[in-house]
Write a protein that holds these residues in place. Structure first.
Motif, PDB file in Angstrom:
ATOM      1  N   UNK A   6      25.903  28.741  80.631  1.00 45.46           N
ATOM      2  CA  UNK A   6      24.509  28.460  80.327  1.00 45.46           C
ATOM      3  C   UNK A   6      24.389  27.623  79.047  1.00 45.46           C
ATOM      4  N   UNK A   7      23.291  26.951  78.897  1.00 46.73           N
ATOM      5  CA  UNK A   7      23.028  26.224  77.665  1.00 46.73           C
ATOM      6  C   UNK A   7      21.973  26.966  76.885  1.00 46.73           C
ATOM      7  N   UNK A   8      22.116  26.957  75.562  1.00 46.53           N
ATOM      8  CA  UNK A   8      21.177  27.696  74.712  1.00 46.53           C
ATOM      9  C   UNK A   8      19.864  26.938  74.598  1.00 46.53           C
ATOM     10  N   UNK A   9      18.844  27.673  74.177  1.00 55.11           N
ATOM     11  CA  UNK A   9      17.535  27.062  74.032  1.00 55.11           C
ATOM     12  C   UNK A   9      17.530  26.014  72.933  1.00 55.11           C
ATOM     13  N   UNK A  10      16.698  25.000  73.082  1.00 56.20           N
ATOM     14  CA  UNK A  10      16.611  23.942  72.080  1.00 56.20           C
ATOM     15  C   UNK A  10      15.628  24.273  70.965  1.00 56.20           C
ATOM     16  N   UNK A  11      15.010  25.449  71.030  1.00 52.77           N
ATOM     17  CA  UNK A  11      14.002  25.797  70.032  1.00 52.77           C
ATOM     18  C   UNK A  11      14.605  26.537  68.837  1.00 52.77           C
ATOM     19  N   UNK A 197      18.479  37.968  62.372  1.00 50.28           N
ATOM     20  CA  UNK A 197      18.330  36.514  62.513  1.00 50.28           C
ATOM     21  C   UNK A 197      18.150  36.132  63.981  1.00 50.28           C
ATOM     22  N   UNK A 198      18.946  36.716  64.855  1.00 47.22           N
ATOM     23  CA  UNK A 198      18.869  36.394  66.284  1.00 47.22           C
ATOM     24  C   UNK A 198      17.511  36.781  66.867  1.00 47.22           C
ATOM     25  N   UNK A 199      16.948  37.868  66.384  1.00 53.31           N
ATOM     26  CA  UNK A 199      15.619  38.274  66.858  1.00 53.31           C
ATOM     27  C   UNK A 199      14.552  37.336  66.303  1.00 53.31           C
ATOM     28  N   UNK A 200      14.698  36.940  65.041  1.00 55.41           N
ATOM     29  CA  UNK A 200      13.721  36.027  64.443  1.00 55.41           C
ATOM     30  C   UNK A 200      13.734  34.672  65.142  1.00 55.41           C
ATOM     31  N   UNK A 201      14.914  34.256  65.602  1.00 50.08           N
ATOM     32  CA  UNK A 201      15.049  32.996  66.309  1.00 50.08           C
ATOM     33  C   UNK A 201      14.712  33.125  67.800  1.00 50.08           C
ATOM     34  N   UNK A 202      14.378  34.367  68.206  1.00 42.54           N
ATOM     35  CA  UNK A 202      14.023  34.671  69.594  1.00 42.54           C
ATOM     36  C   UNK A 202      15.167  34.384  70.563  1.00 42.54           C
ATOM     37  N   UNK A 216      22.939  35.938  76.011  1.00 40.70           N
ATOM     38  CA  UNK A 216      22.147  34.989  75.228  1.00 40.70           C
ATOM     39  C   UNK A 216      22.793  34.736  73.868  1.00 40.70           C
ATOM     40  N   UNK A 217      23.327  35.793  73.255  1.00 41.72           N
ATOM     41  CA  UNK A 217      23.984  35.659  71.950  1.00 41.72           C
ATOM     42  C   UNK A 217      25.233  34.799  72.071  1.00 41.72           C
ATOM     43  N   UNK A 218      26.039  35.056  73.098  1.00 41.38           N
ATOM     44  CA  UNK A 218      27.243  34.251  73.299  1.00 41.38           C
ATOM     45  C   UNK A 218      26.889  32.780  73.496  1.00 41.38           C
ATOM     46  N   UNK A 219      25.874  32.528  74.286  1.00 37.92           N
ATOM     47  CA  UNK A 219      25.438  31.152  74.537  1.00 37.92           C
ATOM     48  C   UNK A 219      25.018  30.477  73.237  1.00 37.92           C
ATOM     49  N   UNK A 220      24.292  31.211  72.396  1.00 36.36           N
ATOM     50  CA  UNK A 220      23.836  30.656  71.126  1.00 36.36           C
ATOM     51  C   UNK A 220      25.013  30.338  70.210  1.00 36.36           C
TER      52      UNK A 220
END
Length: 257
Positions: A6-11, A197-202, A216-220
């Motif tokens: 998967x690719x991580x979000x761009x936000x 931090x991961x929660x703040x970055x959603x 999601x964390x691994x992807x990030x």
């Protein structure tokens, strides 16, 4: 072994912004580089191939020792565990897999009552259980458990966490990841600062250890690694240095500035 596709979000925050904030909090770029485990010239930690070989060269008794040390550190004063560790090594045959598996239950109980070590029978029992996991892998795959850990792709480090949690004892949560880092395997750590931090970055919004969150964390982290070239260990530290209540600092000598 699975691989992450998967690719991580761009936000989410860009690496350059994250890095600069960490540098500002830690007294500048050179101080930050030292905290990340790098030299002033900016050389990275061991290359992937060198780090992999370093882990692969370990003997499996060292794998069991690291697992056991981290299990005993969990929920306990780390300094006490470190001080008693020579007695642990002596009491458990330097964590020789075959000798551990031959120990009868009565011997385990007696050793768990020995004041030279930390007297916790439930944790002592994990030594034999995790020795069994290592032995079964050796028997089935004809390779060392150290090689197995070394070969596991860091792009799916959460898959290795899951394996240890499922097949070992008391290696879930952060215990397995900390043990892997102790061995030299590159991994991020989900500390309270990193989680915040991961929660703040959603990046995540549910349970930290759920499959959805871990994916999601691994992807990030994979995205950050591709963007920066830093190891997972360094990126994990960087996030902690850039956020939360992490106040670790380093003083630079004149010749280092």
């Amino acid at each position: 072994m699975s691989t992450m596709t998967k690719t991580a979000t761009n936000t989410t925050e860009k690496f350059s912004h994250l890095y600069q904030r960490a540098a500002n909090r830690k007294g500048g770029t050179k101080a930050l580089e030292l905290l990340l485990g790098q030299k002033i010239v900016g050389k990275k930690l061991l290359t992937d191939s060198a780090a992999q070989q370093s882990v692969a060269n370990l003997t499996d008794d060292r794998i069991l020792s690291a697992f056991t040390k981290q299990i005993f550190k969990s929920g306990f004063v780390w300094r006490v565990v470190e001080n008693k560790w020579p007695d642990f090594e002596d009491s458990f045959f330097n964590f020789n897999i075959e000798k551990i598996l031959m120990m009868p239950e009565e011997m385990l109980e007696n050793k768990a009552a020995d004041p030279k070590i930390i007297r916790n029978y439930n944790k002592v029992k994990t030594i034999q259980a995790n020795a069994q996991m290592i032995f079964e892998h050796q028997t089935e795959h004809k390779t060392s458990f150290a090689q197995f850990i070394a070969d596991w792709p860091t792009s799916d480090i959460i898959g290795l966490w899951t394996y240890l949690k499922k097949n070992g004892q008391r290696l879930g949560g952060n215990t397995g990841p900390y043990a892997l880092r102790l061995l030299g395997k590159d991994t991020f750590i989900l500390s309270s600062d990193v989680e915040g931090y991961l929660r703040a970055q959603k990046v995540i919004d549910g349970g930290l250890q759920s499959k959805k969150s871990l994916t999601a964390i691994q992807t990030y982290f994979n995205q950050l690694q591709q963007e920066s070239g830093y190891s997972l260990t360094q990126l994990s530290r960087l996030i902690a240095f850039a956020s939360g209540d992490n106040y670790v600092h380093v003083e630079l000598h004149v010749e280092q500035v």
